[in-house]
Every structure is written in C-alpha cells, then in structure tokens.
Design a protein around this motif. Structure first.
Motif, PDB file in Angstrom:
ATOM      1  N   ASP A  29     -17.243   4.540  -9.962  1.00 28.09           N
ATOM      2  CA  ASP A  29     -16.358   5.193 -10.920  1.00 28.09           C
ATOM      3  C   ASP A  29     -15.914   6.576 -10.444  1.00 28.09           C
ATOM      4  N   GLN A  30     -16.817   7.339  -9.890  1.00 25.49           N
ATOM      5  CA  GLN A  30     -16.452   8.668  -9.409  1.00 25.49           C
ATOM      6  C   GLN A  30     -15.379   8.587  -8.329  1.00 25.49           C
ATOM      7  N   SER A  31     -15.498   7.605  -7.454  1.00 28.64           N
ATOM      8  CA  SER A  31     -14.515   7.427  -6.391  1.00 28.64           C
ATOM      9  C   SER A  31     -13.144   7.076  -6.964  1.00 28.64           C
ATOM     10  N   MET A  32     -13.119   6.204  -7.962  1.00 29.85           N
ATOM     11  CA  MET A  32     -11.844   5.821  -8.571  1.00 29.85           C
ATOM     12  C   MET A  32     -11.205   6.991  -9.315  1.00 29.85           C
ATOM     13  N   VAL A  33     -12.019   7.719 -10.074  1.00 28.42           N
ATOM     14  CA  VAL A  33     -11.491   8.877 -10.796  1.00 28.42           C
ATOM     15  C   VAL A  33     -10.946   9.903  -9.813  1.00 28.42           C
ATOM     16  N   ALA A  34     -11.682  10.160  -8.729  1.00 24.16           N
ATOM     17  CA  ALA A  34     -11.245  11.143  -7.740  1.00 24.16           C
ATOM     18  C   ALA A  34      -9.926  10.740  -7.086  1.00 24.16           C
ATOM     19  N   ALA A  35      -9.771   9.447  -6.777  1.00 27.11           N
ATOM     20  CA  ALA A  35      -8.549   8.992  -6.114  1.00 27.11           C
ATOM     21  C   ALA A  35      -7.330   9.147  -7.023  1.00 27.11           C
ATOM     22  N   VAL A  36      -7.437   8.702  -8.272  1.00 29.11           N
ATOM     23  CA  VAL A  36      -6.305   8.811  -9.197  1.00 29.11           C
ATOM     24  C   VAL A  36      -6.009  10.277  -9.500  1.00 29.11           C
TER      25      VAL A  36
ATOM     26  N   GLU B 197      -2.415  12.189  -8.962  1.00 30.12           N
ATOM     27  CA  GLU B 197      -1.736  12.797 -10.105  1.00 30.12           C
ATOM     28  C   GLU B 197      -1.674  14.319  -9.978  1.00 30.12           C
ATOM     29  N   THR B 198      -2.656  14.928  -9.334  1.00 30.30           N
ATOM     30  CA  THR B 198      -2.616  16.373  -9.113  1.00 30.30           C
ATOM     31  C   THR B 198      -1.521  16.735  -8.113  1.00 30.30           C
ATOM     32  N   ALA B 199      -1.409  15.910  -7.073  1.00 30.05           N
ATOM     33  CA  ALA B 199      -0.418  16.191  -6.034  1.00 30.05           C
ATOM     34  C   ALA B 199       1.001  15.841  -6.462  1.00 30.05           C
TER      35      ALA B 199
ATOM     36  N   GLY C 228     -13.208  -3.400 -11.233  1.00 30.06           N
ATOM     37  CA  GLY C 228     -12.546  -2.361 -10.448  1.00 30.06           C
ATOM     38  C   GLY C 228     -11.066  -2.310 -10.761  1.00 30.06           C
ATOM     39  N   LEU C 229     -10.450  -3.471 -10.836  1.00 30.21           N
ATOM     40  CA  LEU C 229      -9.036  -3.566 -11.213  1.00 30.21           C
ATOM     41  C   LEU C 229      -8.809  -2.974 -12.604  1.00 30.21           C
ATOM     42  N   ALA C 230      -9.694  -3.325 -13.538  1.00 29.49           N
ATOM     43  CA  ALA C 230      -9.541  -2.840 -14.909  1.00 29.49           C
ATOM     44  C   ALA C 230      -9.694  -1.325 -14.983  1.00 29.49           C
ATOM     45  N   ARG C 231     -10.676  -0.790 -14.246  1.00 31.94           N
ATOM     46  CA  ARG C 231     -10.899   0.662 -14.300  1.00 31.94           C
ATOM     47  C   ARG C 231      -9.738   1.420 -13.665  1.00 31.94           C
ATOM     48  N   MET C 232      -9.236   0.953 -12.542  1.00 32.39           N
ATOM     49  CA  MET C 232      -8.079   1.613 -11.928  1.00 32.39           C
ATOM     50  C   MET C 232      -6.893   1.609 -12.893  1.00 32.39           C
ATOM     51  N   THR C 233      -6.731   0.495 -13.595  1.00 28.88           N
ATOM     52  CA  THR C 233      -5.640   0.380 -14.564  1.00 28.88           C
ATOM     53  C   THR C 233      -5.840   1.359 -15.720  1.00 28.88           C
ATOM     54  N   GLN C 234      -7.062   1.430 -16.231  1.00 22.00           N
ATOM     55  CA  GLN C 234      -7.359   2.391 -17.292  1.00 22.00           C
ATOM     56  C   GLN C 234      -6.967   3.811 -16.887  1.00 22.00           C
TER      57      GLN C 234
END
Length: 277
Positions: A58-65, A69-71, A108-114
C-alpha cells in the motif's frame, strides 16, 4: 489542450512496457511503474518517467500516485496492467498463493483505482483501463485461481463503469488472448512446481506445454498489438466497454457465448490434445 497524463502498472515487460511506449507516442506524458525498475530504464530514453511500484504494498502504491499527482496535478488515464498467472490444482496450490494471486490481480488493481478516483471525480473526467484476459470469460483446467481473479476483474469493472459514469470517468476492459511475453513460461513453470508430480501430473504437463506455447511463438499475439488496443481505449472519445484483442480472441469468446458448458468443455480440452506427448 494540455498533454494528458497516463500511469501504467506492470510496465517492466510485455504489455505494460509496450503500452508505455505506445501511449508516449500518442502524446501522453507517461509514468511507468513496476517492481523491477532496472528493466524499465530503456523507457527513459523515450521521455517516459519510471516509478518503483509494488501493487501488493500500500505504501508503494500511495507513493507512486502521490508522485504523479504532485508533479502533474492529476492522472488522466490509469492502465491497470500488473498481474501474473498462478496455475496448479486447487487441491495442491497453498491458500497463501491463492491470496497472493488475488492481491496482485484484483486487490492491487482495486487499490490503484481507489487512489486515482478522487482527483478524476473532482475534474469530472478520467479513464480507468483494466487489463483482464479472455480468461475472464473462459476457463482452463488447473487455472482456478488465475481465472477466478480475471472473472473478478470483469465483474469489478462492470460495476465501476456504472458507478463512475455520473462522474465522467470511463472504465474499459482489455481482453487479450495468448500473448508473446514471459507470462506463459512463468505460469507453466509455477504449474509444474505445484502439480507436476502428483495426481494431476498428466493434466499439468499438457497445460504447462500449452502455457509455454504462448511465449516466443509465431501464432501468439505480440504485446505491441495489445498496447495499440490500450492506446485506442485511452484516446477514443467514447471508448468501447471491452476490447478483445489478439489471435482467436473474438472467436473463442463467441464460442463461449453460444455453446452449452459441456460442449465448450469438450472444445477446450480437444484444443489441448496437440500438447499430449
């Protein structure tokens, strides 16, 4: 019109790698994510941004998104491509492996979508492209866990399509047939480890040969063909809900629709007879 931002998961090889290239060629600013960052280095020469991304963390997914979004302020198109195939008899495959299959292919798909939905919803637009498989509509012996995940992706995508439509967000499913990537070889090796020496060994040898036949074979679909379908789905003004793609995809899905279950069972198993030694 400003450039659109695409985020592709599972981009270290095969469909994900080729999709990152195809989307970049179509004018997108592309972020490519995967665990094997070193294998994505060639993408940087094409102006693609690479990210460390593990869809079971989860931390990796949050960091990537958050990084995207920051950039850039947003993700316009999310391509949920990360996944693998876990094969073996239901009796012999440990439940821990079944959970991992769902963790990668579904959760993983669901969390990235969230994670991308809130900004898309605020903008009133966005596109989520889920890479499923014709295996989300058909089935194979010794493939219970893999097919269960792809059936889940199909159902999840259909529900999402309706719930996100009022917010201007499209949900699209890509359904490839056998693709010329390392996927089939890896799946076949895992199958033999799980079921190659027990009561299902005869089926396992047949199925492992069938899975391996998709890798490096002239009759397999090149991953760039699937990447083109993903790019069409990303750029179409009104995308189709599903894109079956690859050799035999349409005909196999048509047979599944019209044949009774037992008749389709027979057709499916007979198609594997050429792999019996």
């Amino acid at each position: 019109m400003s450039e659109r931002i695409a985020l592709v998961t599972g981009a270290s090889a095969g469909i994900g790698f080729e999709s990152a290239l195809a989307l970049r060629s179509a004018g997108f600013i592309v972020y490519a994510g995967a665990r094997r960052v070193d294998r994505m280095e060639p993408l940087t020469a094409k102006g693609i941004h690479i990210l460390s991304l593990d869809v079971t963390d989860d931390q990796s997914m949050v960091a990537a998104v958050t990084a995207v979004e920051t950039a850039r302020g947003r993700v316009d198109v999310l391509v949920n491509n990360a996944g693998y195939g876990s094969y073996g008899s239901l009796e012999e495959v440990p439940l821990a492996e079944g959970r991992r299959q769902f963790d990668v292919n579904v959760l993983g798909l669901a969390r990235m979508t969230q994670l991308v939905i809130p900004r898309m919803r605020e903008a009133g637009k966005g596109r989520i492209i889920n890479v499923s498989s014709i295996g989300g509509k058909i089935f194979e012996p010794l493939g219970a866990w893999y097919h269960a995940t792809k059936f889940a992706v199909e159902g999840m995508s259909d529900s999402l399509r309706l719930e996100l439509k009022p917010h201007g967000i499209d949900v699209v499913v890509i359904e490839p047939s056998g693709t010329d990537t390392e996927w089939g070889t890896i799946a076949g090796e895992g199958l033999m480890m799980a079921s190659g020496h027990g009561p299902y060994k005869e089926q396992a040898h047949v199925m492992a040969a069938a899975l391996a036949s998709t890798s490096g074979q002239i009759l397999s679909t090149p991953p760039r063909v699937v990447a083109k379908a993903i790019t069409r789905a990303a750029t179409a003004k009104r995308p189709r809900t599903r894109y079956p793609v690859g050799r035999g995809a349409w005909s196999v899905l048509a047979l599944r629709r019209v044949l009774p279950d037992r008749a389709f069972d027979a057709v499916l198993w007979n198609s594997y007879q050429r792999f019996i030694r």
